[in-house]
Design a protein around this motif. Structure first.
Motif, mmCIF file in Angstrom:
data_model
loop_
_atom_site.group_PDB
_atom_site.id
_atom_site.type_symbol
_atom_site.label_atom_id
_atom_site.label_comp_id
_atom_site.label_asym_id
_atom_site.label_seq_id
_atom_site.Cartn_x
_atom_site.Cartn_y
_atom_site.Cartn_z
ATOM 1 N N TYR A 64 44.914 -8.803 -16.376
ATOM 2 C CA TYR A 64 44.067 -9.990 -16.518
ATOM 3 C C TYR A 64 42.849 -9.894 -15.601
ATOM 4 O O TYR A 64 41.732 -10.249 -15.999
ATOM 5 C CB TYR A 64 44.880 -11.242 -16.202
ATOM 6 N N ALA A 65 43.068 -9.404 -14.373
ATOM 7 C CA ALA A 65 41.944 -9.253 -13.452
ATOM 8 C C ALA A 65 40.934 -8.240 -13.973
ATOM 9 O O ALA A 65 39.717 -8.463 -13.889
ATOM 10 C CB ALA A 65 42.461 -8.838 -12.074
ATOM 11 N N SER A 98 40.377 -7.352 -17.122
ATOM 12 C CA SER A 98 39.732 -7.778 -18.362
ATOM 13 C C SER A 98 38.853 -9.019 -18.200
ATOM 14 O O SER A 98 37.985 -9.265 -19.040
ATOM 15 C CB SER A 98 40.803 -8.070 -19.421
ATOM 16 N N ARG A 99 39.073 -9.799 -17.122
ATOM 17 C CA ARG A 99 38.332 -11.057 -16.999
ATOM 18 C C ARG A 99 37.427 -11.134 -15.764
ATOM 19 O O ARG A 99 36.415 -11.843 -15.779
ATOM 20 C CB ARG A 99 39.318 -12.225 -16.934
ATOM 21 N N LEU A 100 37.750 -10.442 -14.699
ATOM 22 C CA LEU A 100 37.007 -10.593 -13.451
ATOM 23 C C LEU A 100 36.131 -9.383 -13.191
ATOM 24 O O LEU A 100 36.414 -8.268 -13.641
ATOM 25 C CB LEU A 100 37.976 -10.791 -12.281
ATOM 26 N N ASP A 101 35.052 -9.614 -12.437
ATOM 27 C CA ASP A 101 34.177 -8.536 -11.984
ATOM 28 C C ASP A 101 34.356 -8.369 -10.484
ATOM 29 O O ASP A 101 34.142 -9.316 -9.715
ATOM 30 C CB ASP A 101 32.711 -8.867 -12.302
ATOM 31 N N PHE A 102 34.751 -7.184 -10.066
ATOM 32 C CA PHE A 102 34.964 -6.929 -8.645
ATOM 33 C C PHE A 102 34.614 -5.478 -8.345
ATOM 34 O O PHE A 102 34.582 -4.626 -9.238
ATOM 35 C CB PHE A 102 36.414 -7.226 -8.236
ATOM 36 N N LYS A 147 36.253 -1.881 -9.768
ATOM 37 C CA LYS A 147 36.991 -2.182 -10.993
ATOM 38 C C LYS A 147 37.075 -0.955 -11.901
ATOM 39 O O LYS A 147 38.148 -0.614 -12.406
ATOM 40 C CB LYS A 147 36.304 -3.337 -11.722
ATOM 41 N N THR A 152 45.611 -4.540 -20.591
ATOM 42 C CA THR A 152 44.174 -4.735 -20.382
ATOM 43 C C THR A 152 43.449 -4.797 -21.714
ATOM 44 O O THR A 152 42.613 -5.687 -21.947
ATOM 45 C CB THR A 152 43.597 -3.599 -19.516
ATOM 46 N N ARG A 178 37.581 -15.360 -24.742
ATOM 47 C CA ARG A 178 37.500 -16.064 -23.464
ATOM 48 C C ARG A 178 37.313 -17.560 -23.651
ATOM 49 O O ARG A 178 37.612 -18.355 -22.752
ATOM 50 C CB ARG A 178 36.343 -15.511 -22.639
ATOM 51 N N GLU A 209 38.380 -20.763 -21.219
ATOM 52 C CA GLU A 209 37.249 -21.506 -20.686
ATOM 53 C C GLU A 209 37.348 -22.979 -21.073
ATOM 54 O O GLU A 209 37.027 -23.871 -20.281
ATOM 55 C CB GLU A 209 35.942 -20.902 -21.188
ATOM 56 N N ARG A 234 42.329 -21.252 -13.117
ATOM 57 C CA ARG A 234 42.364 -19.975 -13.833
ATOM 58 C C ARG A 234 43.798 -19.502 -14.041
ATOM 59 O O ARG A 234 44.163 -19.008 -15.108
ATOM 60 C CB ARG A 234 41.558 -18.917 -13.077
#
Length: 279
Positions: free
Chosen positions: A92-93, A95-99, A102, A163, A171, A175, A184
């Motif tokens: 989930y991180a 596929s959904r978050l930008d860090f 990654k 992923t 999304r 959302e 979240r």
């Protein structure tokens, strides 16, 4: 595309041969498991002259199969649950978050699937030995050590598969839930996971099967008290004798949990494996 008659005949022949390729070994295993040992030692007969179910009773006496069964169940179920939970959070991180890192993390997870498992055997053995020397924690020969070991090859595949599945979920669904005041994690629990149920089931089945039948790591990292079913099957063969009927009977018993589990989740498994190709 209109199929011609010769094409249909060829397809039927190919499918029939593939079906026999699967069924014949299964028939040999089951037919051998219901024969007396004296009938197994000679020439193999496709139709048993005598049928007995004593091997299914003797397997529990010849080898402590019950203890091996409990060990395998604890290791496999725990490794599967841990693999699915950690894979859900990591996938989930990704596929959904930008860090930062990654892409490197994703490539690292994927690259582990390109290497044979035996390459990790010696490093894991050395790591467990070092942990024992430094902390006194005995991971080698313990159920916990085997669980951690099985996570090394089930978790990367689970992350990689989930992923792609999470990325296929719009999304807008989560959302909308977050606009209504859900966090979240709440959106993940209430919205994403129900939609991703087929993919999660597919990952859980893969993790269970991979851990249930694993032999390589268990043969090095397990001891007599933590042996699994896959290792226990070896005990039906000694230096002088092989109890073929009991070995085949034990193989049938070992296969039943996987078979029953597959039948129960077959619908979700097929949907989970095919969803990524059509969404």
């Amino acid at each position: 595309m209109i199929e011609t008659k010769p094409f249909k005949i060829i397809r039927a022949i190919v499918l029939s041969l593939l079906t026999l390729w699967v069924i014949v070994p299964l028939y040999v295993v089951f037919s051998t498991s219901v024969k007396p040992l004296s009938d197994v030692s000679g020439v193999f007969r496709w139709i048993p002259e005598r049928i007995t179910f004593e091997p299914y009773l003797d397997i529990w006496q010849t080898v402590p199969l019950g203890r091996y069964f409990v060990n395998s169940l604890i290791i496999t179920v725990t490794a599967t649950i841990c693999s699915v939970v950690l894979a859900i959070l990591a996938a989930y991180a990704i596929s959904r978050l930008d860090f930062r890192g990654k892409r490197a993390f994703s490539l690292t997870v994927l690259s582990t699937q390109m290497l044979p498992g035996i390459l990790f055997l010696l490093p894991l053995f050395l790591i467990f030995t070092q942990i024992r020397n430094v902390t006194g924690i005995q991971l080698q020969g313990s159920l916990g050590g085997l669980i951690l070991t099985y996570l090394t090859f089930t978790l990367p595949f689970a992350i990689w598969m989930l992923t792609g599945y999470f990325a296929s979920i719009p999304r807008a669904l989560e959302e909308a839930a977050m606009i209504d005041g859900t966090s979240r994690l709440g959106a993940l629990w209430r919205v994403v996971l129900p939609v991703a149920k087929p993919g999660i089931v597919a990952v859980a089945v893969y993790s269970f099967i991979a851990a249930w039948g694993e032999v390589l790591f268990a043969s090095v990292l397990a001891n007599e008290s933590t042996k699994t079913l896959a290792l226990g099957l070896r005990a039906y063969a000694s230096e002088t004798d092989v109890f073929w009927n009991q070995l085949m009977a034990a193989s049938v018993v070992v296969s039943l949990p996987v078979l029953i589990g597959f039948m129960l989740v077959q619908k979700h498994l097929v949907a989970g494996l095919s969803a990524g190709a059509v969404k």
